[in-house]
Design a protein around this motif. Structure first.
Motif, PDB file in Angstrom:
ATOM      1  N   PRO A 215       0.803  -1.228   0.000  1.00 48.61           N
ATOM      2  CA  PRO A 215       0.000   0.000   0.000  1.00 48.61           C
ATOM      3  C   PRO A 215       0.835   1.278   0.000  1.00 48.61           C
ATOM      4  O   PRO A 215       0.558   2.206  -0.754  1.00 48.61           O
ATOM      5  CB  PRO A 215      -0.833  -0.128   1.279  1.00 48.61           C
ATOM      6  CG  PRO A 215      -0.896  -1.590   1.549  1.00 48.61           C
ATOM      7  CD  PRO A 215       0.420  -2.143   1.089  1.00 48.61           C
ATOM      8  N   ASP A 216       1.879   1.338   0.846  1.00 50.65           N
ATOM      9  CA  ASP A 216       2.683   2.557   0.938  1.00 50.65           C
ATOM     10  C   ASP A 216       3.460   2.817  -0.345  1.00 50.65           C
ATOM     11  O   ASP A 216       3.540   3.958  -0.811  1.00 50.65           O
ATOM     12  CB  ASP A 216       3.640   2.473   2.126  1.00 50.65           C
ATOM     13  CG  ASP A 216       2.924   2.555   3.465  1.00 50.65           C
ATOM     14  OD1 ASP A 216       1.768   3.037   3.483  1.00 50.65           O
ATOM     15  OD2 ASP A 216       3.507   2.138   4.480  1.00 50.65           O
ATOM     16  N   GLU A 217       4.046   1.768  -0.918  1.00 51.56           N
ATOM     17  CA  GLU A 217       4.802   1.958  -2.157  1.00 51.56           C
ATOM     18  C   GLU A 217       3.868   2.337  -3.298  1.00 51.56           C
ATOM     19  O   GLU A 217       4.207   3.157  -4.156  1.00 51.56           O
ATOM     20  CB  GLU A 217       5.582   0.692  -2.505  1.00 51.56           C
ATOM     21  CG  GLU A 217       6.562   0.903  -3.653  1.00 51.56           C
ATOM     22  CD  GLU A 217       7.495  -0.266  -3.867  1.00 51.56           C
ATOM     23  OE1 GLU A 217       8.478  -0.096  -4.615  1.00 51.56           O
ATOM     24  OE2 GLU A 217       7.248  -1.353  -3.285  1.00 51.56           O
TER      25      GLU A 217
ATOM     26  N   ARG B 127       1.050   3.987  -2.986  1.00 51.11           N
ATOM     27  CA  ARG B 127       0.683   5.390  -2.786  1.00 51.11           C
ATOM     28  C   ARG B 127       1.784   6.321  -3.276  1.00 51.11           C
ATOM     29  O   ARG B 127       1.518   7.411  -3.789  1.00 51.11           O
ATOM     30  CB  ARG B 127       0.412   5.655  -1.296  1.00 51.11           C
ATOM     31  CG  ARG B 127      -0.866   5.025  -0.756  1.00 51.11           C
ATOM     32  CD  ARG B 127      -1.156   5.477   0.661  1.00 51.11           C
ATOM     33  NE  ARG B 127      -2.342   4.800   1.196  1.00 51.11           N
ATOM     34  CZ  ARG B 127      -2.303   3.731   1.977  1.00 51.11           C
ATOM     35  NH1 ARG B 127      -1.128   3.221   2.336  1.00 51.11           N
ATOM     36  NH2 ARG B 127      -3.431   3.168   2.405  1.00 51.11           N
ATOM     37  N   ASP B 128       3.029   5.908  -3.133  1.00 49.02           N
ATOM     38  CA  ASP B 128       4.152   6.743  -3.552  1.00 49.02           C
ATOM     39  C   ASP B 128       4.301   6.785  -5.066  1.00 49.02           C
ATOM     40  O   ASP B 128       4.702   7.810  -5.631  1.00 49.02           O
ATOM     41  CB  ASP B 128       5.435   6.210  -2.912  1.00 49.02           C
ATOM     42  CG  ASP B 128       6.639   7.071  -3.247  1.00 49.02           C
ATOM     43  OD1 ASP B 128       6.612   8.273  -2.916  1.00 49.02           O
ATOM     44  OD2 ASP B 128       7.596   6.553  -3.849  1.00 49.02           O
TER      45      ASP B 128
END
Length: 301
Positions: free
Chosen positions: A95-97, A99-100
């Motif tokens: 999820p974080d990657e 979003r980036d």
């Protein structure tokens, strides 16, 4: 990069194909050419492992360069391409990657490129002939998300569009200039410069009477925020610039034509503000009721 775009390739197509095949062979990948090598717009190299390498953008990179420099450019190009295949698939991003890396991108509604069969049925309408799709920006490539991939991602589609918009807003530009009174040019190497048209206030500030803009190719955004009685003259100048970008025979458009039209954007609604004469092919500015009202309001302010 000048706002006119890059020059058209001058390298013989067959020579470039041979150079590309040799570079790939030196990297352990034998390829065949589909279709004929002389048609760079549609030519592609197909590796024995099924990987496909398109050549049109490479042709614009080597144009006008001496043979030794061309060879270096081709070698570096395929080093990046091969490295790109080592990037994790979109479905494997956390999820974080995600979003980036997610980006919102303006795409032609019907690109007509048979070599790119990406399913974009999820894409959202933006303007006549243009839709909004989602891309993942890797260090060495940009991957367009297809409809079947969406269901495998850890984020919902609405969140992807929202975060993609914010990330596209933050994409760097190389130049932001008022090239003529009231006419602004925004350009850069980023593939998402034209996509900044989705959020014009983030680029040009508030424009209560709307903005006329053009996105002839992915690296270029031309715009006239409607501000006063002089804005119609600025729109005419913008139309002339757009025609020059589209028709200059000595230059090409990186990635091809995104849209040949002028658009009018106000309060989140985008409509066409130009058309072409059926007999002469000449561009003409088209002022509908919304556009006319905006001009009158700006002139009276």
């Amino acid at each position: 990069m000048g706002w006119f775009g890059r020059k058209k390739p001058e390298t013989e197509a067959t020579s470039l194909v041979a150079l590309a095949q040799r570079a790939l062979a030196e990297r352990g990948l034998e390829t065949t050419v589909e279709p004929p090598a002389g048609d760079l717009e549609h030519a592609r190299l197909v590796g024995t492992d099924g990987r496909v390498f398109l050549l049109e953008n490479l042709a614009s990179q080597v144009q006008g360069e001496p043979p030794a420099t061309q060879a270096d450019i081709v070698a570096e190009h395929f080093d990046r391409m091969i490295q790109a295949y080592s990037e994790p698939p979109v479905e494997e991003l956390g999820p974080d990657e995600l979003r980036d890396r997610i980006r919102l991108r303006v795409l032609a509604e019907d690109s007509g490129v048979p070599s790119d069969p990406t399913d974009l049925s999820y894409a959202r309408p933006f303007a006549p002939g243009l839709v909004l799709g989602l891309c993942v920006d890797y260090p060495t490539m940009v991957s367009t998300i297809s409809t079947p991939t969406l269901s495998a991602l850890p984020l919902g589609v609405d969140e992807l569009f929202a975060i993609g918009q914010l990330n596209t807003d933050d994409e760097p530009v190389d130049e932001h200039t008022e090239l003529a009174p009231g006419v602004f040019v925004v350009e850069g190497e980023s593939l998402f410069v034209a996509s900044k048209a989705v959020n014009l206030p983030a680029v040009f500030g508030a424009a209560p009477y709307g903005t006329v803009f053009a996105v002839p190719h992915r690296h270029l955004l031309l715009a006239v925020p409607i501000r006063d009685a002089d804005s119609i003259r600025a729109v005419q100048t913008l139309a002339g610039m757009l025609v020059q970008v589209l028709t200059d025979t000595g230059r090409g458009l990186p990635g091809g034509v995104l849209s040949p039209l002028l658009f009018f954007s106000r309060n989140g609604r985008v409509s066409a503000a130009s058309g072409f004469d059926e007999e002469t092919g000449a561009m003409r500015i088209e002022v509908d009721e919304r556009f006319q009202q905006a001009l009158e309001q700006a002139a009276a302010a």
